[in-house]
Structure formats: C-alpha cells, structure tokens
Design an enzyme around this catalytic site. Structure first.
Site, PDB file in Angstrom:
ATOM      1  N   THR A  35       0.844  -1.186   0.000  1.00 53.38           N
ATOM      2  CA  THR A  35       0.000   0.000   0.000  1.00 53.38           C
ATOM      3  C   THR A  35       0.885   1.245   0.000  1.00 53.38           C
ATOM      4  O   THR A  35       2.087   1.150  -0.297  1.00 53.38           O
ATOM      5  CB  THR A  35      -0.992  -0.032   1.184  1.00 53.38           C
ATOM      6  OG1 THR A  35      -1.962   1.005   1.019  1.00 53.38           O
ATOM      7  CG2 THR A  35      -0.310   0.150   2.534  1.00 53.38           C
ATOM      8  N   ASN A  36       0.326   2.408   0.308  1.00 59.03           N
ATOM      9  CA  ASN A  36       1.123   3.643   0.346  1.00 59.03           C
ATOM     10  C   ASN A  36       0.615   4.527   1.483  1.00 59.03           C
ATOM     11  O   ASN A  36      -0.304   4.147   2.206  1.00 59.03           O
ATOM     12  CB  ASN A  36       1.044   4.356  -1.014  1.00 59.03           C
ATOM     13  CG  ASN A  36      -0.377   4.688  -1.393  1.00 59.03           C
ATOM     14  OD1 ASN A  36      -1.030   5.475  -0.722  1.00 59.03           O
ATOM     15  ND2 ASN A  36      -0.882   4.058  -2.441  1.00 59.03           N
ATOM     16  N   ARG A  37       1.185   5.724   1.615  1.00 60.09           N
ATOM     17  CA  ARG A  37       0.920   6.547   2.795  1.00 60.09           C
ATOM     18  C   ARG A  37      -0.323   7.431   2.683  1.00 60.09           C
ATOM     19  O   ARG A  37      -0.554   8.269   3.550  1.00 60.09           O
ATOM     20  CB  ARG A  37       2.148   7.420   3.088  1.00 60.09           C
ATOM     21  CG  ARG A  37       3.324   6.593   3.594  1.00 60.09           C
ATOM     22  CD  ARG A  37       4.554   7.455   3.764  1.00 60.09           C
ATOM     23  NE  ARG A  37       4.298   8.607   4.609  1.00 60.09           N
ATOM     24  CZ  ARG A  37       5.062   9.697   4.631  1.00 60.09           C
ATOM     25  NH1 ARG A  37       6.096   9.779   3.820  1.00 60.09           N
ATOM     26  NH2 ARG A  37       4.773  10.694   5.427  1.00 60.09           N
ATOM     27  N   SER A  38      -1.115   7.279   1.657  1.00 58.91           N
ATOM     28  CA  SER A  38      -2.301   8.134   1.528  1.00 58.91           C
ATOM     29  C   SER A  38      -3.269   7.904   2.697  1.00 58.91           C
ATOM     30  O   SER A  38      -3.600   6.761   3.024  1.00 58.91           O
ATOM     31  CB  SER A  38      -3.028   7.820   0.211  1.00 58.91           C
ATOM     32  OG  SER A  38      -4.287   8.437   0.211  1.00 58.91           O
ATOM     33  N   ALA A 102      -4.606   7.569  -4.355  1.00 58.21           N
ATOM     34  CA  ALA A 102      -3.227   7.154  -4.609  1.00 58.21           C
ATOM     35  C   ALA A 102      -3.280   5.668  -4.950  1.00 58.21           C
ATOM     36  O   ALA A 102      -3.199   4.802  -4.070  1.00 58.21           O
ATOM     37  CB  ALA A 102      -2.373   7.410  -3.378  1.00 58.21           C
TER      38      ALA A 102
END
Ligand code: CTP
Length: 233
Positions: A35-38, A102
């Site tokens: 995943t990512n930091r959004s 994102a």
C-alpha cells in the site's frame, strides 16, 4: 439537459460528481499487502465540499480510517482492480470526476493462497502494472465531462503534472510536492499547484478542508466554462 439547465445545476447544486480517494491495498498473501501513505483526507475533503455545495457525490475509496462525509454516496474498495471496475461502472453518468486516490501502480503477479513462510535469505516478488483508472476515463470509459487528476511528486512538479494533464486527457491536474513536510500524504494541510492546459496557478498552504472548498469552486467554474464552450459549437 440543455446548456442553460446544465449551467443552473452548476450554480445551485445538482451536478453529479465522482471522487476517488485513499490508497489501494494489493494483497501478497492472506496476511500481507502493498500500500502507500495516503490517508484519504484530501479526497474526503473534496467529496464533502461538493456535497456541502449541494451536489450529488459518489465517493469511491480505498481503505482509510475516516468517517464518510454526510450526504455522500460511498463505495468502499480495496484493490486498484476493484476501483477500476467501480469507477468504470459509474463514470458515464457523471458530470465531473476528481481522481484523488493514490492508486497502486503495481500489484503482485499472483496472490499466495497461504501465508508465505520465511525460508530463503531473500524473496523475489513479481509485480505487474495495474490499470490506470484516470488514464481509462476518456478512452475505455468514454467520459466526456470535466476531468481532474492529482499528481503527487517528489521532483519536477510542474513538468510531471503537465505530462499527466495531456497524457490522461484532464482539464486540470492538482499537483503537490510530497517531499516537503506538512504537505500531501497523511498531513492536515497541503500546498498545491493547479495546472490547466493554458495556465498555472499556485495556491498557498492551507488546511485540506479549506483547500478543498477552493478546489471545488475552481472545478465548478471550469465545468461551467466547458459546458458553455461546448454548447457554442
Ligand atoms: N491514477 C489512477 N490509476 C492508477 C494510477 C494513477 O487513477 N493506476 C490517478 C491518480 O488518482 C491521480 C493521477 O492518476 O489522479 C496521477 O497519479 P500518480 O500516481 O501521481 O501518477 P502515475 O500516472 O501513476 O505516474 P507516476 O507514478 O509515474 O508518477
């Protein structure tokens, strides 16, 4: 709808808006994902600001810890593939679409059916490209409305945003430099550069809720110009 009715809808509410938000999660095995930091804050603030202005909003969001804003229709999704499918299903009937999510650019080529055990000293994970949802809007999904993308960049902000503007057929790309503290991913505030086909506008640093109100006004103006221009042809 006639151009006149359409213009009244922009001013008084009644425009159909789709907003994507949050990160996506791409499963590796039953207990792990990429995943990512959004945080989803910017997208949720944009959805809320459209709803408060009286418009009909569908928020398609990856997993976040946020409450769904009042008077917003909500479809939760997990992966980029799910977001692509849901957006494709609803986009045609929308007047405006704002892609804040994102989305993961790559996903594991296969999901292990059981938890991957710690065996060798290294582990290779094969990733394959996901579908570009914003990039599918004009072609695959046949969307003719006002299209807004976001660009989170760590370098060459305007050049990268402009490449996305033309490459994905957007009317506006909202660019932000995520290498700076207090902007973009997971922060309360943001400072963005608006890239239109014919001009660039810098907005000062502001809380995401305030920025969302300004963005919504700008996007509605853009939509009004687009429908009046197309009705003159
Ligand atoms: N986007 C999308 N689907 C994807 C990737 C991106 O809809 N699979 C959308 C995002 O919601 C955003 C815009 O495209 O509105 C730009 O996303 P970004 O990740 O900044 O750009 P990419 O096109 O993925 O390019 P790169 O990662 O190389 O910067």
């Amino acid at each position: 709808m006639s151009a006149c009715h359409a213009a009244a809808a922009v001013q008084t509410g009644g425009v159909n808006v789709l907003v994507t938000a949050g990160p996506t999660r791409e499963p590796i095995d039953p207990v792990r994902f990429l995943t990512n930091r959004s945080s989803g804050k910017m997208g949720y603030a944009v959805a809320e600001a459209f709803a408060k202005a009286g418009h009909t909003v569908l928020l398609v969001s990856g997993p976040t810890s946020l409450d769904v804003p009042d008077y917003v229709d909500f479809v939760p999704v997990t992966t980029a593939a799910e977001m692509h499918e849901v957006v494709g299903h609803h986009l045609k009937r929308m007047d405006i679409a704002v892609f804040v999510a994102a989305v993961a650019d790559y996903t594991p080529a296969k999901v292990a059916p059981q938890k991957i055990k710690k065996e060798g000293d290294s582990l290779m994970l094969e990733l394959v490209k996901t579908k570009d949802i914003l990039g599918s809007a004009r072609g695959e999904f046949g969307f003719a409305g006002t299209l807004v993308g976001f660009a989170a960049e760590t370098e060459n902000l305007e050049a990268n945003a402009r490449r996305k503007l033309t490459g994905k057929g957007c009317d506006l790309v909202v660019a932000n430099d995520v290498s700076e503290e207090g902007r973009g991913f997971d922060s309360h505030g943001n400072e963005v550069t608006l890239c239109f086909p014919d001009r660039t506008l810098e907005l000062p640093h502001a809380p995401k809720s305030e920025l969302a109100k300004d963005l919504v006004e700008t996007i509605l103006d853009l939509h009004l110009t687009k429908i009046s221009t197309s009705s003159n042809h």
